[in-house]
Design a protein around this motif. Structure first.
Motif, PDB file in Angstrom:
ATOM      1  N   ARG A 173      55.610  21.653  19.590  1.00 56.81           N
ATOM      2  CA  ARG A 173      54.275  21.041  19.576  1.00 56.81           C
ATOM      3  C   ARG A 173      53.288  21.744  20.521  1.00 56.81           C
ATOM      4  O   ARG A 173      52.129  21.983  20.153  1.00 56.81           O
ATOM      5  CB  ARG A 173      54.398  19.557  19.966  1.00 56.81           C
ATOM      6  CG  ARG A 173      53.078  18.822  20.175  1.00 56.81           C
ATOM      7  CD  ARG A 173      52.343  18.675  18.874  1.00 56.81           C
ATOM      8  NE  ARG A 173      51.035  18.036  19.002  1.00 56.81           N
ATOM      9  CZ  ARG A 173      49.913  18.672  19.300  1.00 56.81           C
ATOM     10  NH1 ARG A 173      49.924  19.974  19.554  1.00 56.81           N
ATOM     11  NH2 ARG A 173      48.754  18.022  19.348  1.00 56.81           N
ATOM     12  N   ILE A 209      47.641  22.490  14.426  1.00 50.05           N
ATOM     13  CA  ILE A 209      47.430  21.045  14.290  1.00 50.05           C
ATOM     14  C   ILE A 209      45.946  20.689  14.385  1.00 50.05           C
ATOM     15  O   ILE A 209      45.422  19.938  13.578  1.00 50.05           O
ATOM     16  CB  ILE A 209      48.273  20.309  15.355  1.00 50.05           C
ATOM     17  CG1 ILE A 209      49.764  20.555  15.060  1.00 50.05           C
ATOM     18  CG2 ILE A 209      47.961  18.822  15.372  1.00 50.05           C
ATOM     19  CD1 ILE A 209      50.664  20.363  16.246  1.00 50.05           C
ATOM     20  N   ASP A 210      45.264  21.268  15.375  1.00 44.63           N
ATOM     21  CA  ASP A 210      43.845  20.924  15.562  1.00 44.63           C
ATOM     22  C   ASP A 210      42.987  21.412  14.399  1.00 44.63           C
ATOM     23  O   ASP A 210      42.014  20.763  14.023  1.00 44.63           O
ATOM     24  CB  ASP A 210      43.318  21.510  16.878  1.00 44.63           C
ATOM     25  CG  ASP A 210      44.015  20.902  18.084  1.00 44.63           C
ATOM     26  OD1 ASP A 210      44.696  19.869  17.915  1.00 44.63           O
ATOM     27  OD2 ASP A 210      43.901  21.476  19.188  1.00 44.63           O
ATOM     28  N   ARG A 218      44.057  21.638  11.456  1.00 49.40           N
ATOM     29  CA  ARG A 218      44.617  20.964  10.270  1.00 49.40           C
ATOM     30  C   ARG A 218      45.037  21.975   9.204  1.00 49.40           C
ATOM     31  O   ARG A 218      44.715  21.843   8.014  1.00 49.40           O
ATOM     32  CB  ARG A 218      43.640  19.909   9.728  1.00 49.40           C
ATOM     33  CG  ARG A 218      43.385  18.795  10.740  1.00 49.40           C
ATOM     34  CD  ARG A 218      42.342  17.798  10.316  1.00 49.40           C
ATOM     35  NE  ARG A 218      42.758  16.903   9.253  1.00 49.40           N
ATOM     36  CZ  ARG A 218      43.456  15.787   9.427  1.00 49.40           C
ATOM     37  NH1 ARG A 218      43.865  15.431  10.641  1.00 49.40           N
ATOM     38  NH2 ARG A 218      43.766  15.021   8.396  1.00 49.40           N
ATOM     39  N   ASP A 231      50.002  13.949   8.080  1.00 43.22           N
ATOM     40  CA  ASP A 231      51.063  13.391   8.930  1.00 43.22           C
ATOM     41  C   ASP A 231      50.886  13.746  10.405  1.00 43.22           C
ATOM     42  O   ASP A 231      51.558  13.159  11.265  1.00 43.22           O
ATOM     43  CB  ASP A 231      52.441  13.954   8.510  1.00 43.22           C
ATOM     44  CG  ASP A 231      52.878  13.494   7.141  1.00 43.22           C
ATOM     45  OD1 ASP A 231      52.642  12.320   6.805  1.00 43.22           O
ATOM     46  OD2 ASP A 231      53.469  14.318   6.408  1.00 43.22           O
ATOM     47  N   TYR A 232      50.059  14.742  10.709  1.00 40.16           N
ATOM     48  CA  TYR A 232      50.047  15.288  12.070  1.00 40.16           C
ATOM     49  C   TYR A 232      49.715  14.218  13.130  1.00 40.16           C
ATOM     50  O   TYR A 232      50.360  14.180  14.181  1.00 40.16           O
ATOM     51  CB  TYR A 232      49.058  16.448  12.200  1.00 40.16           C
ATOM     52  CG  TYR A 232      49.431  17.706  11.448  1.00 40.16           C
ATOM     53  CD1 TYR A 232      50.690  17.873  10.870  1.00 40.16           C
ATOM     54  CD2 TYR A 232      48.519  18.749  11.306  1.00 40.16           C
ATOM     55  CE1 TYR A 232      51.018  19.021  10.175  1.00 40.16           C
ATOM     56  CE2 TYR A 232      48.854  19.918  10.611  1.00 40.16           C
ATOM     57  CZ  TYR A 232      50.093  20.034  10.050  1.00 40.16           C
ATOM     58  OH  TYR A 232      50.410  21.190   9.361  1.00 40.16           O
ATOM     59  N   ASP A 233      48.706  13.369  12.842  1.00 42.63           N
ATOM     60  CA  ASP A 233      48.302  12.392  13.847  1.00 42.63           C
ATOM     61  C   ASP A 233      49.454  11.464  14.224  1.00 42.63           C
ATOM     62  O   ASP A 233      49.631  11.098  15.375  1.00 42.63           O
ATOM     63  CB  ASP A 233      47.124  11.548  13.336  1.00 42.63           C
ATOM     64  CG  ASP A 233      45.814  12.332  13.343  1.00 42.63           C
ATOM     65  OD1 ASP A 233      45.786  13.413  13.973  1.00 42.63           O
ATOM     66  OD2 ASP A 233      44.844  11.881  12.713  1.00 42.63           O
ATOM     67  N   LYS A 234      50.242  11.093  13.211  1.00 48.56           N
ATOM     68  CA  LYS A 234      51.328  10.135  13.446  1.00 48.56           C
ATOM     69  C   LYS A 234      52.563  10.813  14.065  1.00 48.56           C
ATOM     70  O   LYS A 234      53.196  10.261  14.961  1.00 48.56           O
ATOM     71  CB  LYS A 234      51.693   9.514  12.092  1.00 48.56           C
ATOM     72  CG  LYS A 234      52.702   8.407  12.163  1.00 48.56           C
ATOM     73  CD  LYS A 234      52.821   7.746  10.775  1.00 48.56           C
ATOM     74  CE  LYS A 234      54.149   7.030  10.627  1.00 48.56           C
ATOM     75  NZ  LYS A 234      54.423   6.701   9.227  1.00 48.56           N
ATOM     76  N   LYS A 247      51.713  13.511  18.017  1.00 42.08           N
ATOM     77  CA  LYS A 247      50.682  13.040  18.956  1.00 42.08           C
ATOM     78  C   LYS A 247      50.618  13.928  20.175  1.00 42.08           C
ATOM     79  O   LYS A 247      51.602  14.434  20.635  1.00 42.08           O
ATOM     80  CB  LYS A 247      50.979  11.617  19.367  1.00 42.08           C
ATOM     81  CG  LYS A 247      50.466  10.630  18.331  1.00 42.08           C
ATOM     82  CD  LYS A 247      50.726   9.193  18.749  1.00 42.08           C
ATOM     83  CE  LYS A 247      50.354   8.280  17.613  1.00 42.08           C
ATOM     84  NZ  LYS A 247      51.258   7.130  17.503  1.00 42.08           N
TER      85      LYS A 247
END
Ligand SMILES: [Fe+2]
Length: 228
Positions: A39, A46-47, A49, A222-225, A228
């Protein structure tokens, strides 16, 4: 959508993309566990997306209304506001035969929609009126690989493999594979699917997921969940 269906779509879409010689970057194949472990170094993915994105627009009929997308690269809105930096994005997408991506426009994003191979890509288009809504009295003028093209409101443009259309903010568009499945490229301004899509119908941009089996790969949604 069931997670098992999403997993199947990921596998079949990966096969379809590879059949054209187009390869996804390595992070596409990270497992959810790898993404969680790594991560700290994946902020850029992730940022922005980047990654797998499968949607039925929340309607629950993916074969009739849906789209497969993989965001390969994406800048950020702050750069867009400053006017310099990474102002661009790229996606690879698949529209299956008669699978509709519903009528929408973008507020900020200009996008080249490119038929990368397969069947013809059908795109129905309208122009916006001053309030941003469809004005079905206005002809639509777009560039087709740099050549100006004007057509009647609501007319359907057919893109052959290799051909593209440049859609500017305000160009309403709806598209699907005509007679078969199509691999679609998108080269655009910075992409923000959370805020930049305006649909005619009251639908969402993302799917509700029924977790009936573990994900093979995480979706962008799904990334937000998960991360984190
Ligand atoms: Fe679009």
């Amino acid at each position: 959508m069931k997670r098992s269906t999403i997993n199947d779509i990921i596998r079949s879409s990966d096969d379809f993309i590879r059949s054209f010689g187009f390869l996804l970057p390595k992070f596409a194949y990270f497992t959810p566990e790898t993404m969680i472990e790594r991560r700290a170094e994946l902020g850029g993915i992730i940022d922005a997306r980047l990654g797998w994105d499968i949607t039925d627009y929340g309607v629950g009929k993916f074969d009739e209304m849906g789209l497969f997308l993989f965001t390969v690269r994406n800048g950020d809105n702050a750069a867009l506001k400053s006017g310099s930096g990474m102002l661009y994005a790229e996606k690879i997408m698949i529209s299956r035969r008669d699978q509709i991506s519903p009528m929408h426009r973008h507020i900020l994003k200009a996008e080249d929609i490119i038929n990368r191979g397969g069947a013809k890509l059908a795109i129905q288009m309208y122009e916006s009126g001053p309030d941003g809504a469809i004005d079905d009295s206005l002809d639509v003028t777009v560039a087709l690989d740099g050549i100006t093209h004007t057509q009647k409101p609501g007319e359907i443009l057919m893109l052959d493999p290799g051909d593209s259309v440049t859609l500017l903010p305000g160009n309403w568009h709806k598209f699907w594979g005509e007679g078969g499945d199509v691999l679609i490229g998108e080269v655009s301004t910075v992409n923000d699917d959370v805020t930049d899509n305006v649909f005619v119908e009251k639908i969402g941009r993302f799917s509700d997921i029924d977790e009936d089996e573990p994900p093979v790969h995480l979706l962008v949604a799904d990334y937000d969940k998960w991360l984190k």
